[in-house]
Scaffold this motif. Structure first.
Motif, PDB file in Angstrom:
ATOM      1  N   ASN A 283       0.845  -1.254  -0.042  1.00 60.33           N
ATOM      2  CA  ASN A 283       0.036   0.063   0.040  1.00 60.33           C
ATOM      3  C   ASN A 283       0.962   1.201   0.023  1.00 60.33           C
ATOM      4  N   LEU A 284       0.851   2.082  -1.096  1.00 53.78           N
ATOM      5  CA  LEU A 284       1.492   3.306  -1.204  1.00 53.78           C
ATOM      6  C   LEU A 284       0.362   4.278  -1.672  1.00 53.78           C
ATOM      7  N   ASN A 285      -0.606   4.360  -1.064  1.00 54.08           N
ATOM      8  CA  ASN A 285      -1.702   5.483  -1.482  1.00 54.08           C
ATOM      9  C   ASN A 285      -2.185   6.484  -0.640  1.00 54.08           C
ATOM     10  N   THR A 286      -1.273   6.693   0.324  1.00 56.00           N
ATOM     11  CA  THR A 286      -1.284   7.789   1.451  1.00 56.00           C
ATOM     12  C   THR A 286      -1.382   9.114   0.874  1.00 56.00           C
ATOM     13  N   GLY A 287      -0.758   9.621  -0.309  1.00 56.36           N
ATOM     14  CA  GLY A 287      -0.265  10.603  -0.734  1.00 56.36           C
ATOM     15  C   GLY A 287       0.949  11.250  -0.376  1.00 56.36           C
ATOM     16  N   MET A 288       1.844  10.401   0.571  1.00 61.60           N
ATOM     17  CA  MET A 288       2.788  10.995   1.359  1.00 61.60           C
ATOM     18  C   MET A 288       3.906   9.905   1.143  1.00 61.60           C
ATOM     19  N   ASP A 289       3.789   8.937   0.533  1.00 60.76           N
ATOM     20  CA  ASP A 289       4.692   7.907   0.189  1.00 60.76           C
ATOM     21  C   ASP A 289       5.439   7.977  -1.102  1.00 60.76           C
ATOM     22  N   SER A 290       5.291   9.018  -2.093  1.00 54.75           N
ATOM     23  CA  SER A 290       5.766   9.054  -3.541  1.00 54.75           C
ATOM     24  C   SER A 290       7.287   9.651  -3.285  1.00 54.75           C
ATOM     25  N   GLY A 291       7.530  10.332  -2.303  1.00 52.79           N
ATOM     26  CA  GLY A 291       8.857  11.020  -1.964  1.00 52.79           C
ATOM     27  C   GLY A 291      10.085  10.200  -1.639  1.00 52.79           C
ATOM     28  N   GLY A 292      10.006   9.015  -1.679  1.00 53.62           N
ATOM     29  CA  GLY A 292      11.035   7.977  -1.261  1.00 53.62           C
ATOM     30  C   GLY A 292      11.472   7.102  -2.373  1.00 53.62           C
ATOM     31  N   SER A 293      11.785   5.929  -1.790  1.00 54.73           N
ATOM     32  CA  SER A 293      12.591   4.831  -2.716  1.00 54.73           C
ATOM     33  C   SER A 293      11.731   3.609  -2.087  1.00 54.73           C
ATOM     34  N   LEU A 294      11.010   2.886  -3.421  1.00 55.90           N
ATOM     35  CA  LEU A 294      10.668   1.460  -2.777  1.00 55.90           C
ATOM     36  C   LEU A 294      11.412   0.409  -3.078  1.00 55.90           C
ATOM     37  N   VAL A 295      12.015  -0.317  -2.022  1.00 58.65           N
ATOM     38  CA  VAL A 295      12.857  -1.593  -2.228  1.00 58.65           C
ATOM     39  C   VAL A 295      12.077  -2.742  -2.005  1.00 58.65           C
ATOM     40  N   VAL A 296      12.451  -3.513  -3.232  1.00 54.98           N
ATOM     41  CA  VAL A 296      11.685  -4.862  -3.095  1.00 54.98           C
ATOM     42  C   VAL A 296      12.997  -5.923  -3.263  1.00 54.98           C
ATOM     43  N   SER A 297      13.118  -6.835  -2.119  1.00 54.34           N
ATOM     44  CA  SER A 297      14.248  -7.802  -2.291  1.00 54.34           C
ATOM     45  C   SER A 297      13.652  -9.309  -2.234  1.00 54.34           C
ATOM     46  N   LEU A 298      14.178 -10.156  -2.991  1.00 52.88           N
ATOM     47  CA  LEU A 298      13.740 -11.681  -2.853  1.00 52.88           C
ATOM     48  C   LEU A 298      15.178 -12.487  -2.654  1.00 52.88           C
ATOM     49  N   LEU A 299      14.890 -13.502  -1.804  1.00 51.29           N
ATOM     50  CA  LEU A 299      15.736 -14.611  -1.569  1.00 51.29           C
ATOM     51  C   LEU A 299      15.385 -15.906  -1.698  1.00 51.29           C
ATOM     52  N   LEU A 300      15.656 -16.531  -2.578  1.00 49.94           N
ATOM     53  CA  LEU A 300      15.045 -17.825  -2.808  1.00 49.94           C
ATOM     54  C   LEU A 300      15.814 -18.916  -2.038  1.00 49.94           C
TER      55      LEU A 300
ATOM     56  N   SER B 202      16.497 -17.920  -9.214  1.00 55.66           N
ATOM     57  CA  SER B 202      16.632 -19.205  -9.539  1.00 55.66           C
ATOM     58  C   SER B 202      17.699 -19.905  -8.427  1.00 55.66           C
ATOM     59  N   THR B 203      18.059 -20.952  -8.737  1.00 53.58           N
ATOM     60  CA  THR B 203      18.917 -21.901  -8.054  1.00 53.58           C
ATOM     61  C   THR B 203      20.301 -21.192  -8.375  1.00 53.58           C
ATOM     62  N   SER B 204      20.452 -20.570  -9.374  1.00 53.40           N
ATOM     63  CA  SER B 204      21.728 -20.302  -9.990  1.00 53.40           C
ATOM     64  C   SER B 204      21.911 -18.851  -9.617  1.00 53.40           C
ATOM     65  N   SER B 205      20.743 -18.202  -9.302  1.00 51.34           N
ATOM     66  CA  SER B 205      21.005 -16.716  -9.006  1.00 51.34           C
ATOM     67  C   SER B 205      19.721 -16.340  -8.085  1.00 51.34           C
ATOM     68  N   ALA B 206      20.061 -16.717  -6.572  1.00 52.10           N
ATOM     69  CA  ALA B 206      19.138 -16.845  -5.581  1.00 52.10           C
ATOM     70  C   ALA B 206      18.517 -15.440  -5.022  1.00 52.10           C
ATOM     71  N   GLU B 207      19.156 -14.496  -5.600  1.00 51.41           N
ATOM     72  CA  GLU B 207      18.909 -12.931  -5.029  1.00 51.41           C
ATOM     73  C   GLU B 207      18.397 -11.943  -5.941  1.00 51.41           C
ATOM     74  N   ALA B 208      17.649 -11.277  -5.924  1.00 50.87           N
ATOM     75  CA  ALA B 208      17.236 -10.320  -6.813  1.00 50.87           C
ATOM     76  C   ALA B 208      16.596  -8.965  -5.935  1.00 50.87           C
ATOM     77  N   MET B 209      16.982  -7.845  -6.608  1.00 51.77           N
ATOM     78  CA  MET B 209      16.561  -6.516  -5.797  1.00 51.77           C
ATOM     79  C   MET B 209      15.927  -5.633  -6.712  1.00 51.77           C
ATOM     80  N   LEU B 210      15.111  -4.874  -6.389  1.00 47.08           N
ATOM     81  CA  LEU B 210      14.411  -3.755  -7.200  1.00 47.08           C
ATOM     82  C   LEU B 210      14.419  -2.612  -6.547  1.00 47.08           C
ATOM     83  N   ILE B 211      14.781  -1.386  -7.049  1.00 50.18           N
ATOM     84  CA  ILE B 211      14.581  -0.152  -6.374  1.00 50.18           C
ATOM     85  C   ILE B 211      13.683   0.826  -7.103  1.00 50.18           C
ATOM     86  N   VAL B 212      12.656   1.136  -6.948  1.00 45.78           N
ATOM     87  CA  VAL B 212      11.681   1.981  -7.601  1.00 45.78           C
ATOM     88  C   VAL B 212      11.720   3.317  -7.117  1.00 45.78           C
TER      89      VAL B 212
END
Length: 733
Positions: free
Chosen positions: A350-367, A411-421
């Protein structure tokens, strides 16, 4: 705020806007049941700055109301009329939902960051002192819109406040909207007949997209003109969202059914549809349209036995607000998420408060590699706004009906991934995950992967690193963050080392700026030798705080702060100005009691003025000029009374006063006109050396009746010889 009363020019421009726009106001109708209303919004003008980091861009924040069919920006740029004002190009960026992500300096963004170029225009101020530009947007998306304006890259010159007058460049953005007060509503599954009055007056309708809508089908069933002839109609689904717009357009010809299917339309939002006749002018066009939705049945991720009957598996997520523009998302069932191949696992961010758009959203995955029974399987993920991606494949481009998402995979060969919006737009964001097998989904129907998900919103990614400072910026009530980089580093998060200073260069800069203050030691020694103990104390104070202020002021790793930075800076500035004050008063050779009164009174006034404006040039020039007036008056008094020039010795002028004055003028020239961000560490060190040396030359000799510190008269008894220290007006040699 809504505009009303204002300058006559503003009102004339508003009237011009209304005349140029579609007919507006009560009684002006474009169809049987359409009423347009115009609204005007304005914000105060802002002074533009040359660009070196995001804080130099001036931000304007507007809210576009629902059912808006026309948006018109009025952009006004102006400059001063002085000779220092030259031709200038102003860059203006636009974005829907969040502040624009810009890169005027062409620096690198951090790894794994998503960057989509902003929509921008250039406004040139040449011979004219003012420029007015209009930007039109038809069927704009309702919600927050942002404008950022700035001047070209800064020259890097450090300007002393008061020595030069920079040219003021002003920018103001006003918004004019035209909206329908009674836009027809298209009910799902219910055919709706409508009439397009003329090609110049398109028809606007809207339909509400329910939650869990997997798809939408729009169908135009009939299209007949008033002359009973076949017609051509252009249908536009969706609204314009800058910098990228994903409006879906179809052209329907004749009386044949025409349809368009949308995958993953935006949930719980009004979808605007515009129908425009492409036929002859003056001919009415009758159409019939219908919209239908395909529902997606959600299920819980723990219902493994019945997961085939659900199109997605919901994973409950709790939003935890930590601070301003700082949010952490916590999964109720633990950080590990089960992912299957039959249907995607869905997380709501949830990023719909109107005050969340001034930062960076970070999503990290670890398999969890041990959780995947198939070694060559891949977990494909997609981060999207407004609606989720409900069908993920290895070749899927991670897009919904009106949004291009951001793909991730582990995947098993690359178990980590990160996204910065960077600056995520205000909306509900979704993370979709699905297990993909290379030989088909049937291969891994029974397989399950465990993926640990970390998602959070932060003002600045990685807190801008060791060579940056995260600053919280404000425009009225809206808060957003930006990185101010140091030591030559650049980029959005201060990760670009193209022009970075090496550690050796940073150490050299620190040593030059701190050790150059040791040049005050000769001045201190001269002052003590000549019995100017108060002056020597002031020089010692200045040397100490200047040394440790510059040790704390360094941008890189060679930093040492013995106390608060602001305190060190204030003490450094105070010591510098007071040193000049006491030196000139000492040269005036006034009576001691008067000199010490002026010492104390001047120091108190200097302390007050520095508290008001620490970097003002008159905080230094004012005491200097006043002390010079006192010195000149005292010298004139001595010269008139003795009937010859004062000081009378030519050696004093040639070997002391003239070299000291020359060094002082060179120091002021270096300080005021030569310092830049690149050469600061050695030009300011030269300033330290020149000022300290000039003090040693300018200090007057000690009184003739004063004995040196050898103390030739030492008494072993308890008697004390008193010496008459009456003031003498004698020639200085």
């Amino acid at each position: 705020m809504a505009g009303g009363a204002g300058p006559p020019l503003r009102l004339l421009l508003l009237l011009l806007l209304q005349l140029l726009a579609l007919p507006a106001g009560r009684g002006n109708r474009t169809g049987p049941d359409s009423l347009y209303v115009s609204e005007y919004f304005s914000q105060s003008a802002q002074k533009l700055s040359f660009y070196s980091w995001y804080g130099n861009a001036k931000l304007f924040h507007f809210h576009v109301p629902e059912d808006t069919v026309l948006l018109r920006w009025l952009l006004q740029a102006s400059r001063g009329k002085g000779p220092e004002c030259t031709s200038m190009e102003i860059t203006v960026h636009f974005r829907y939902g969040a502040p624009p992500v810009i890169n005027p300096l062409g620096t690198r963004f951090p790894a794994n960051a998503t960057v989509r170029p902003s929509y921008n225009i250039s406004i040139t101020l040449s011979s004219a002192v003012q420029n007015t530009t209009f930007v039109n947007i038809t069927t704009p998306a309702a919600g927050d819109w942002f404008i950022a304006a700035h001047l070209p890259e800064t020259a890097g010159r450090i300007e002393v406040k008061g020595f030069s007058t920079p040219c003021p460049y002003m920018f103001q953005a006003d918004m004019f909207v035209l909206r329908l007060t009674d836009m027809p509503v298209l009910e799902p599954g219910v055919p709706m007949p409508q009439t397009i009055v003329s090609p110049a007056k398109p028809l606007h309708v809207k339909v509400f997209v329910p939650k869990h809508a997997a798809g939408m089908r729009f169908e135009l069933r009939s299209c007949v003109t008033s002359e009973k002839k076949s017609c051509t109609v252009r249908v536009v689904l969706g609204s314009i969202m800058l910098p990228q717009s994903f409006q879906r357009i179809i052209t329907c010809t004749g009386n044949v059914n025409c349809s368009l299917t949308l995958d993953s339309p935006p949930w719980e939002k009004w979808l605007q549809i515009m129908l425009e006749s492409l036929g002859a002018a003056g001919a009415n066009v009758s159409v019939e349209m219908v919209a239908s939705f395909t529902a997606c049945r959600p299920g819980a991720s723990r219902n493994v036995s019945s997961k085939r009957s659900f199109c997605l598996q919901n994973q409950p997520v709790v939003r935890e607000d930590l601070d301003v523009v700082s949010v952490r998302y916590r999964l109720l069932n633990g950080p590990s998420v089960p992912v299957h191949s039959i249907s995607p696992t869905l997380l709501l961010l949830n990023l719909n408060t109107g005050m969340d758009s001034g930062g960076s959203l970070v999503v990290s995955l670890l398999l969890n590699k041990t959780s995947v029974s198939l070694g060559n399987a891949t977990v494909v993920a997609c981060v999207s706004a407004a609606s989720p991606v409900l069908s993920l494949t290895a070749t899927q481009n991670c897009s919904t009906a009106f949004f291009q998402g951001y793909p991730l995979s582990v995947s098993t060969s690359s178990a980590e991934a990160m996204l910065i919006v960077l600056y995520p737009q205000t909306d509900d964001w979704f993370l979709s995950l699905q297990l993909i097998c290379p030989k088909g989904q049937g291969e891994c129907n029974a397989a399950e992967a465990k993926v640990t998900v970390f998602a959070y919103l932060t003002p600045c990614f990685n807190d801008c690193g060791p060579y940056g400072q995260c600053s919280l910026l404000r425009r009225h009530g809206y808060l957003y963050a930006g990185c101010s980089c140091k030591a030559g580093w650049g980029g959005w998060s201060c990760t670009d080392d193209t022009k970075a200073q090496s550690v050796g260069a940073q150490n050299l800069a620190t040593l030059l700026l701190t050790l150059s203050n040791l040049m005050f030691l000769p001045a201190i020694a001269v002052a003590i030798y000549r019995y100017y103990l108060v002056e020597a104390s002031v020089y010692t104070y200045t040397m100490f705080f200047s040394t440790f202020y510059h040790a704390c002021d360094q941008p890189g790793v060679a930093v040492m702060c013995i106390m608060d930075y602001d305190t060190l800076q204030y003490c450094d500035f105070l010591g510098s100005v007071v040193s000049i004050w006491v030196t000139i008063l000492c040269m005036s050779r006034v009576k001691k009691i008067l000199k010490y009164v002026l010492f104390v009174l001047g120091t108190l006034l200097i302390a007050m003025s520095l508290q008001l404006d620490r970097r003002g040039v008159w905080n230094m020039m004012g005491p200097c000029l006043f002390a010079l007036v006192i010195m000149i008056a005292a010298w004139v008094y001595h010269g008139v009374k003795r009937r010859h020039c004062y000081p009378s010795s030519w050696k004093r002028w040639v070997f002391y006063l003239l070299p000291g004055i020359t060094l002082a003028f060179i120091a002021i020239s270096v300080y005021a006109f030569m310092e830049t961000n690149e050469n600061y560490y050695y030009t300011h060190s030269i300033w330290h050396v020149l000022v300290a040396c000039s003090v040693a030359f300018l200090l007057p000799p000690r009184d003739k009746h004063k004995k040196p510190w050898a103390w030739s008269q030492k008494l072993t008894c308890r008697y004390q010889i008193c010496q008459n220290d009456r003031e003498e007006l004698y020639a200085v040699t």
